[in-house]
Design a protein around this motif. Structure first.
Motif, mmCIF file in Angstrom:
data_model
loop_
_atom_site.group_PDB
_atom_site.id
_atom_site.type_symbol
_atom_site.label_atom_id
_atom_site.label_comp_id
_atom_site.label_asym_id
_atom_site.label_seq_id
_atom_site.Cartn_x
_atom_site.Cartn_y
_atom_site.Cartn_z
ATOM 1 N N ALA A 184 -33.044 -42.340 34.200
ATOM 2 C CA ALA A 184 -32.287 -41.830 35.353
ATOM 3 C C ALA A 184 -30.904 -42.477 35.415
ATOM 4 O O ALA A 184 -29.893 -41.808 35.682
ATOM 5 N N SER A 185 -30.841 -43.791 35.156
ATOM 6 C CA SER A 185 -29.544 -44.477 35.152
ATOM 7 C C SER A 185 -28.654 -43.938 34.039
ATOM 8 O O SER A 185 -27.447 -43.718 34.236
ATOM 9 N N LEU A 186 -29.258 -43.704 32.857
ATOM 10 C CA LEU A 186 -28.488 -43.173 31.738
ATOM 11 C C LEU A 186 -27.959 -41.786 32.055
ATOM 12 O O LEU A 186 -26.810 -41.445 31.736
ATOM 13 N N HIS A 187 -28.780 -40.982 32.715
ATOM 14 C CA HIS A 187 -28.336 -39.635 33.096
ATOM 15 C C HIS A 187 -27.170 -39.715 34.097
ATOM 16 O O HIS A 187 -26.186 -38.954 33.987
ATOM 17 N N ALA A 188 -27.275 -40.636 35.068
ATOM 18 C CA ALA A 188 -26.186 -40.801 36.033
ATOM 19 C C ALA A 188 -24.911 -41.273 35.346
ATOM 20 O O ALA A 188 -23.805 -40.796 35.639
ATOM 21 N N VAL A 189 -25.072 -42.208 34.390
ATOM 22 C CA VAL A 189 -23.902 -42.687 33.648
ATOM 23 C C VAL A 189 -23.280 -41.551 32.833
ATOM 24 O O VAL A 189 -22.045 -41.405 32.773
ATOM 25 N N ASN A 190 -24.121 -40.742 32.198
ATOM 26 C CA ASN A 190 -23.613 -39.609 31.419
ATOM 27 C C ASN A 190 -22.844 -38.633 32.294
ATOM 28 O O ASN A 190 -21.810 -38.086 31.884
ATOM 29 N N ARG A 191 -23.345 -38.412 33.515
ATOM 30 C CA ARG A 191 -22.624 -37.529 34.439
ATOM 31 C C ARG A 191 -21.281 -38.128 34.834
ATOM 32 O O ARG A 191 -20.277 -37.413 34.911
ATOM 33 N N GLN A 192 -21.261 -39.443 35.072
ATOM 34 C CA GLN A 192 -19.996 -40.101 35.398
ATOM 35 C C GLN A 192 -19.016 -40.033 34.223
ATOM 36 O O GLN A 192 -17.821 -39.791 34.406
ATOM 37 N N VAL A 193 -19.550 -40.238 33.009
ATOM 38 C CA VAL A 193 -18.695 -40.145 31.824
ATOM 39 C C VAL A 193 -18.139 -38.739 31.667
ATOM 40 O O VAL A 193 -16.953 -38.549 31.341
ATOM 41 N N ALA A 194 -18.981 -37.737 31.909
ATOM 42 C CA ALA A 194 -18.513 -36.358 31.809
ATOM 43 C C ALA A 194 -17.429 -36.073 32.849
ATOM 44 O O ALA A 194 -16.419 -35.407 32.557
ATOM 45 N N THR A 195 -17.623 -36.611 34.074
ATOM 46 C CA THR A 195 -16.603 -36.433 35.117
ATOM 47 C C THR A 195 -15.304 -37.126 34.734
ATOM 48 O O THR A 195 -14.210 -36.562 34.896
ATOM 49 N N LEU A 196 -15.427 -38.347 34.204
ATOM 50 C CA LEU A 196 -14.223 -39.070 33.782
ATOM 51 C C LEU A 196 -13.524 -38.364 32.627
ATOM 52 O O LEU A 196 -12.289 -38.310 32.580
ATOM 53 N N ASP A 197 -14.305 -37.820 31.696
ATOM 54 C CA ASP A 197 -13.705 -37.075 30.589
ATOM 55 C C ASP A 197 -12.949 -35.859 31.103
ATOM 56 O O ASP A 197 -11.842 -35.549 30.622
ATOM 57 N N GLU A 198 -13.525 -35.184 32.070
ATOM 58 C CA GLU A 198 -12.853 -34.014 32.642
ATOM 59 C C GLU A 198 -11.558 -34.420 33.345
ATOM 60 O O GLU A 198 -10.511 -33.775 33.172
ATOM 61 N N GLN A 199 -11.634 -35.507 34.129
ATOM 62 C CA GLN A 199 -10.429 -35.987 34.793
ATOM 63 C C GLN A 199 -9.391 -36.467 33.784
ATOM 64 O O GLN A 199 -8.187 -36.230 33.959
ATOM 65 N N HIS A 200 -9.850 -37.127 32.716
ATOM 66 C CA HIS A 200 -8.926 -37.599 31.675
ATOM 67 C C HIS A 200 -8.224 -36.422 31.005
ATOM 68 O O HIS A 200 -7.009 -36.464 30.758
ATOM 69 N N ASN A 201 -8.989 -35.355 30.733
ATOM 70 C CA ASN A 201 -8.378 -34.164 30.125
ATOM 71 C C ASN A 201 -7.350 -33.535 31.050
ATOM 72 O O ASN A 201 -6.278 -33.099 30.602
ATOM 73 N N LYS A 202 -7.647 -33.510 32.358
ATOM 74 C CA LYS A 202 -6.689 -32.964 33.310
ATOM 75 C C LYS A 202 -5.421 -33.810 33.359
ATOM 76 O O LYS A 202 -4.306 -33.275 33.398
ATOM 77 N N VAL A 203 -5.619 -35.148 33.364
ATOM 78 C CA VAL A 203 -4.458 -36.039 33.385
ATOM 79 C C VAL A 203 -3.618 -35.867 32.129
ATOM 80 O O VAL A 203 -2.373 -35.824 32.187
ATOM 81 N N MET A 204 -4.278 -35.747 30.973
ATOM 82 C CA MET A 204 -3.550 -35.551 29.720
ATOM 83 C C MET A 204 -2.784 -34.233 29.737
ATOM 84 O O MET A 204 -1.634 -34.157 29.268
#
Length: 243
Positions: free
Chosen positions: A46-66
């Motif tokens: 469950a923690s890994l899944h939550a971390v993966n979701r956070q990473v996916a959100t950060l990746d999306e935000q990083h792509n938007k910033v780029m």
């Protein structure tokens, strides 16, 4: 020995029962360990899944910033391109910024003096003893092509002389000389001198003079062409015009 302590069961049976009880206890212990490990594993999943979701959100935000940074950079390049283009066009249309020249001469103008004509002329000045730069060993200049073109045009324009012929009238010739002397304080004026003064008399008996003056513009001020253009753009909206 009491009756409760008397053991009627065979020793072999007693040992078998003890072994059975030990196996059951060991089985319960194994089940408990497996259950606790399963709980820990589920928690980690469950923690890994939550971390993966956070990473996916950060990746999306990083792509938007780029993407935004790329858009900002593209806009910056467009602004620089248009700025160089505007400066080059301005110089081609007005290699000697006439608004700056006229402003230096006629703004402010003493009330005793009235200008009737201003004529700006540019003439070639012969450079004696100068040699064209050798192409051998010359390093290529770096910069935007339009910026390099502007610098080249400015260098070429330095071989020209800009003069202004001023005609007008004055009620006070001393004020006229003071006015021409003050023109020497302007950063783009090299010299200003009277060419002719023609005194006249009005019908009421008061005197006035028609005059002609020549004003020379500094050749070196073209080096600050971009600064002058920028200053003109900054002050233009606040000025109503030149009197």
């Amino acid at each position: 020995m009491t009756s409760d302590e008397i053991e009627f069961l065979p020793k072999k049976y007693r040992e078998k029962r003890k072994s059975h009880n030990f196996q059951i206890s060991r089985l319960f212990l194994i089940v408990a360990i497996v259950a606790s490990m399963s709980v820990v594993l589920l928690y980690q999943l469950a923690s890994l899944h939550a971390v993966n979701r956070q990473v996916a959100t950060l990746d999306e935000q990083h792509n938007k910033v780029m993407q935004l940074m790329q858009e900002v950079e593209r806009r910056r390049v467009e602004v620089v391109e248009k700025r160089h283009h505007a400066k080059l066009l301005t110089f081609l249309d007005h290699s000697y910024p006439k608004s700056q020249v006229i402003a230096a001469i006629a703004n402010p103008l003493p009330t005793e003096i009235t200008i009737t004509r201003l004529q700006v002329s540019v003439e070639q000045v012969a450079n004696v003893g100068t040699k064209p730069p050798s192409e051998k060993g010359k390093t290529a200049a770096k910069g935007h092509p339009m910026e390099l073109d502007l610098k080249q045009l400015i260098d070429e324009a330095k071989s020209h002389r800009c003069t202004v012929e001023v005609e007008g009238t004055t009620d006070d010739t001393s004020c006229l000389y003071t006015f021409l002397a003050s023109l020497h304080q302007a950063e783009i004026i090299e010299s200003a001198k009277i060419e002719s003064i023609d005194p006249h008399q009005k019908t009421d008996g008061s005197e006035f003079s028609n005059f002609t003056a020549h004003v020379k513009v500094k050749r070196g001020y073209l080096t600050d062409f971009e600064t002058l253009v920028g200053r003109t753009v900054e002050i233009a909206p606040s000025q109503e015009g030149i009197r």
